[in-house]
Design an enzyme around this catalytic site. Structure first.
Site, PDB file in Angstrom:
ATOM      1  N   SER A  23      -8.391  15.116 -12.866  1.00 30.60           N
ATOM      2  CA  SER A  23      -7.663  14.377 -11.723  1.00 30.60           C
ATOM      3  C   SER A  23      -6.406  15.199 -11.366  1.00 30.60           C
ATOM      4  O   SER A  23      -5.685  15.431 -12.202  1.00 30.60           O
ATOM      5  CB  SER A  23      -7.260  12.925 -12.000  1.00 30.60           C
ATOM      6  OG  SER A  23      -6.321  12.514 -11.208  1.00 30.60           O
TER       7      SER A  23
ATOM      8  N   HIS B 289     -12.186  10.940  -9.428  1.00 29.91           N
ATOM      9  CA  HIS B 289     -11.875  11.426 -10.757  1.00 29.91           C
ATOM     10  C   HIS B 289     -11.459  10.598 -12.064  1.00 29.91           C
ATOM     11  O   HIS B 289     -10.126  10.730 -12.361  1.00 29.91           O
ATOM     12  CB  HIS B 289     -11.006  12.974 -10.491  1.00 29.91           C
ATOM     13  CG  HIS B 289     -11.948  13.952  -9.802  1.00 29.91           C
ATOM     14  ND1 HIS B 289     -11.229  15.186  -9.249  1.00 29.91           N
ATOM     15  CD2 HIS B 289     -13.152  14.199  -9.873  1.00 29.91           C
ATOM     16  CE1 HIS B 289     -12.170  15.809  -8.930  1.00 29.91           C
ATOM     17  NE2 HIS B 289     -13.225  15.155  -9.147  1.00 29.91           N
TER      18      HIS B 289
ATOM     19  N   CYS C   7      -0.287  13.771   0.363  1.00 27.89           N
ATOM     20  CA  CYS C   7      -0.648  12.518   0.856  1.00 27.89           C
ATOM     21  C   CYS C   7       0.522  11.688   0.289  1.00 27.89           C
ATOM     22  O   CYS C   7       1.108  11.895  -0.525  1.00 27.89           O
ATOM     23  CB  CYS C   7      -1.869  11.668   0.471  1.00 27.89           C
ATOM     24  SG  CYS C   7      -2.310  11.256  -1.297  1.00 27.89           S
TER      25      CYS C   7
ATOM     26  N   HIS D  77     -13.195  13.090  -1.986  1.00 26.20           N
ATOM     27  CA  HIS D  77     -12.799  14.350  -1.998  1.00 26.20           C
ATOM     28  C   HIS D  77     -13.098  15.211  -0.819  1.00 26.20           C
ATOM     29  O   HIS D  77     -12.640  16.043  -0.573  1.00 26.20           O
ATOM     30  CB  HIS D  77     -13.049  15.351  -3.227  1.00 26.20           C
ATOM     31  CG  HIS D  77     -12.682  14.370  -4.717  1.00 26.20           C
ATOM     32  ND1 HIS D  77     -13.613  13.812  -5.287  1.00 26.20           N
ATOM     33  CD2 HIS D  77     -11.732  14.297  -5.338  1.00 26.20           C
ATOM     34  CE1 HIS D  77     -13.170  13.141  -6.393  1.00 26.20           C
ATOM     35  NE2 HIS D  77     -11.927  13.400  -6.323  1.00 26.20           N
TER      36      HIS D  77
ATOM     37  N   GLU E   1     -12.014  19.030  -3.413  1.00 26.54           N
ATOM     38  CA  GLU E   1     -11.238  18.887  -2.088  1.00 26.54           C
ATOM     39  C   GLU E   1     -11.173  20.281  -1.469  1.00 26.54           C
ATOM     40  O   GLU E   1     -11.441  20.365  -0.183  1.00 26.54           O
ATOM     41  CB  GLU E   1     -10.048  18.105  -2.334  1.00 26.54           C
ATOM     42  CG  GLU E   1      -9.341  17.838  -0.865  1.00 26.54           C
ATOM     43  CD  GLU E   1      -7.909  17.295  -0.886  1.00 26.54           C
ATOM     44  OE1 GLU E   1      -7.435  16.622  -1.889  1.00 26.54           O
ATOM     45  OE2 GLU E   1      -7.120  17.704   0.022  1.00 26.54           O
TER      46      GLU E   1
ATOM     47  N   THR F 160      -4.366  17.841  -0.699  1.00 30.40           N
ATOM     48  CA  THR F 160      -3.727  16.358  -0.550  1.00 30.40           C
ATOM     49  C   THR F 160      -2.808  16.206  -1.707  1.00 30.40           C
ATOM     50  O   THR F 160      -1.856  15.236  -1.953  1.00 30.40           O
ATOM     51  CB  THR F 160      -4.461  15.139  -0.123  1.00 30.40           C
ATOM     52  OG1 THR F 160      -5.490  15.209  -1.099  1.00 30.40           O
ATOM     53  CG2 THR F 160      -5.154  15.431   1.211  1.00 30.40           C
TER      54      THR F 160
ATOM     55  N   ASN G  42      -4.252  14.832  -9.012  1.00 30.46           N
ATOM     56  CA  ASN G  42      -2.772  14.264  -8.863  1.00 30.46           C
ATOM     57  C   ASN G  42      -2.400  13.727 -10.321  1.00 30.46           C
ATOM     58  O   ASN G  42      -1.195  13.657 -10.303  1.00 30.46           O
ATOM     59  CB  ASN G  42      -2.886  13.219  -7.869  1.00 30.46           C
ATOM     60  CG  ASN G  42      -3.428  11.967  -8.254  1.00 30.46           C
ATOM     61  OD1 ASN G  42      -2.818  11.040  -9.040  1.00 30.46           O
ATOM     62  ND2 ASN G  42      -4.950  11.670  -8.220  1.00 30.46           N
TER      63      ASN G  42
ATOM     64  N   CYS H 100     -11.731  10.331   1.640  1.00 28.56           N
ATOM     65  CA  CYS H 100     -10.508   9.649   2.145  1.00 28.56           C
ATOM     66  C   CYS H 100     -10.130   9.987   3.449  1.00 28.56           C
ATOM     67  O   CYS H 100     -10.223  11.209   3.797  1.00 28.56           O
ATOM     68  CB  CYS H 100      -9.430   9.909   1.128  1.00 28.56           C
ATOM     69  SG  CYS H 100      -7.971   9.199   1.561  1.00 28.56           S
TER      70      CYS H 100
ATOM     71  N   SER I 141      -6.414   7.726  -9.072  1.00 29.70           N
ATOM     72  CA  SER I 141      -7.670   7.300  -9.583  1.00 29.70           C
ATOM     73  C   SER I 141      -7.927   6.164 -10.815  1.00 29.70           C
ATOM     74  O   SER I 141      -8.816   6.201 -11.205  1.00 29.70           O
ATOM     75  CB  SER I 141      -8.632   8.561  -9.663  1.00 29.70           C
ATOM     76  OG  SER I 141      -8.043   9.657 -10.354  1.00 29.70           O
TER      77      SER I 141
HETATM   78  S1  SF4 Z   1      -4.921  10.768  -3.580  1.00 25.56           S
HETATM   79 FE1  SF4 Z   1      -4.357  10.645  -1.183  1.00 25.56          FE
HETATM   80  S2  SF4 Z   1      -5.735  11.861  -0.300  1.00 25.56           S
HETATM   81 FE2  SF4 Z   1      -6.602  11.273  -2.487  1.00 25.56          FE
HETATM   82  S3  SF4 Z   1      -8.004   9.595  -2.057  1.00 25.56           S
HETATM   83 FE3  SF4 Z   1      -5.744   8.886  -2.586  1.00 25.56          FE
HETATM   84  S4  SF4 Z   1      -4.682   8.306  -0.635  1.00 25.56           S
HETATM   85 FE4  SF4 Z   1      -6.494   9.905  -0.412  1.00 25.56          FE
END
Ligand code: SF4
Length: 328
Positions: A238, A55, A210, A89, A141, A180, A240, A111, A283
């Site tokens: 995104s 993303h 993760c 994802h 995901e 994750t 995260n 992943c 990302s």
């Molecule tokens: S954020 Fe974590 S789960 Fe997602 S691609 Fe990266 S390592 Fe893998």
């Protein structure tokens, strides 16, 4: 530096930038991007990619320029020899089945840490357990993880309220798994409610959130109370990256912004600063962080200090299909 530049730097206000580390690309993102580039090298353009490989708009646009074509549905991939890559994802099983039925050259860039969650869910299901998946509805995901099992095998829990309200059938064993890329803090609250209500709840053998998500949130958590504003570089879709911005707010940074590029900086909101925190979602490439620092350096006399809270050496090899490629 010329005399003129020196004078200009003296006139500029001082800004201390605390650069969070770890930040930016994780091992899963590096692997997914490398997979598209390797497929382009091996098979030539076009290479189809189902959903944004990661993303980030900059990454997606760069790969488009090299010959990748992004689609949301396999029906948009014409019959023929061009490979199709599944994004980091993960995808529901039905997508893999469709690719098989159409004899597509499919390359799975899911992943490995997402695949781990898929496997856990399948193990729980085999043992007859109902699975609570903590995650965000509609995120690819979550769609991919729920799509590993038949309808009804997984119940999505998005919030503490959901955890308080869920009423599973009597006498069934229960387990949970998580997306994750969630907020470590929010997820801990939801798990606390679930384990209080269902003490026999089976837990993942190892944390599902993760290492990259956890480490990036930890760095932001340390830096946030030390700075007047925090910028997280990342795209709005995104997960995260969004969680990093929220973490900055939660841990006391009064102004926290998620932006994609330097052009998105709002200088009305960012004037008169003396300190700034800077991070990037898993990302977002570091070139965009450099771009942000350069934009501040044009307006401030910047001093950059890296705040390192963890070392990362995670590496995932390329998808199997690219290690021993199928000739076409
Ligand atoms: S954020 Fe974590 S789960 Fe997602 S691609 Fe990266 S390592 Fe893998």
């Amino acid at each position: 530096m010329s005399l003129q530049q020196n004078d200009k730097a003296k006139d500029l206000p001082q800004l201390d930038i605390r650069l969070c580390a770890p930040r930016g690309f994780c091992a899963g993102v590096v692997r997914a991007i490398d997979a598209v580039e390797k497929a382009l090298n091996l098979y030539g353009a076009p290479v189809y990619v189902r959903h944004e490989i990661v993303h980030n708009r900059y990454v997606v646009d760069s790969l488009k320029a090299k010959g990748a074509i992004f689609v949301e549905d396999l029906k948009d991939v014409p019959d023929g020899p061009a490979p199709v890559i599944f994004s980091a994802h993960g995808v529901p099983k039905s997508v893999i089945e469709t690719a098989d039925q159409r004899h597509m050259l499919a390359i799975d860039a899911t992943c490995p840490l997402v695949t781990k969650v898929h496997r856990e869910a399948m193990t729980h299901h085999k043992k007859g357990r109902l699975i609570f998946l903590i995650g965000h509805k509609g995120h690819p995901e979550v769609i991919g993880t729920m799509g590993q099992l038949p309808d009804g095998a997984i119940v999505l829990i998005e919030s503490v309220e959901d955890a308080q309200a869920i009423t599973p059938p009597e006498g069934i064993e229960l387990a949970y798994a998580t997306q994750t890329t969630l907020s470590v803090d929010d997820t801990a609250e939801i798990i606390a409610v679930l384990t209080r209500r269902f003490p026999q709840l089976h837990q993942p053998p190892r944390e599902d959130i993760c290492y990259a998500t956890t480490n990036r949130q930890e760095a932001v958590r340390i830096v946030a109370p030390q700075v007047e504003a925090m910028i997280v570089v990342g795209s709005p879709n995104s997960s995260n990256s969004q969680r990093l911005r929220e973490t900055a707010e939660r841990y006391g940074c009064p102004k926290a912004y998620l932006i994609e590029r330097a052009a998105d900086l709002d200088w009305n909101q960012l004037s008169g600063l003396k300190s700034l925190g800077l991070s990037a979602g898993a990302s977002a490439p570091d070139v965009l962080v450099d771009e942000i620092i350069a934009a501040f350096a044009a307006r401030y006399n910047v001093k950059v200090e890296t705040v390192t809270t963890a070392q990362e050496d995670m590496f995932f090899p390329l998808p199997r299909e690219l290690r021993s490629p199928t000739p076409i």
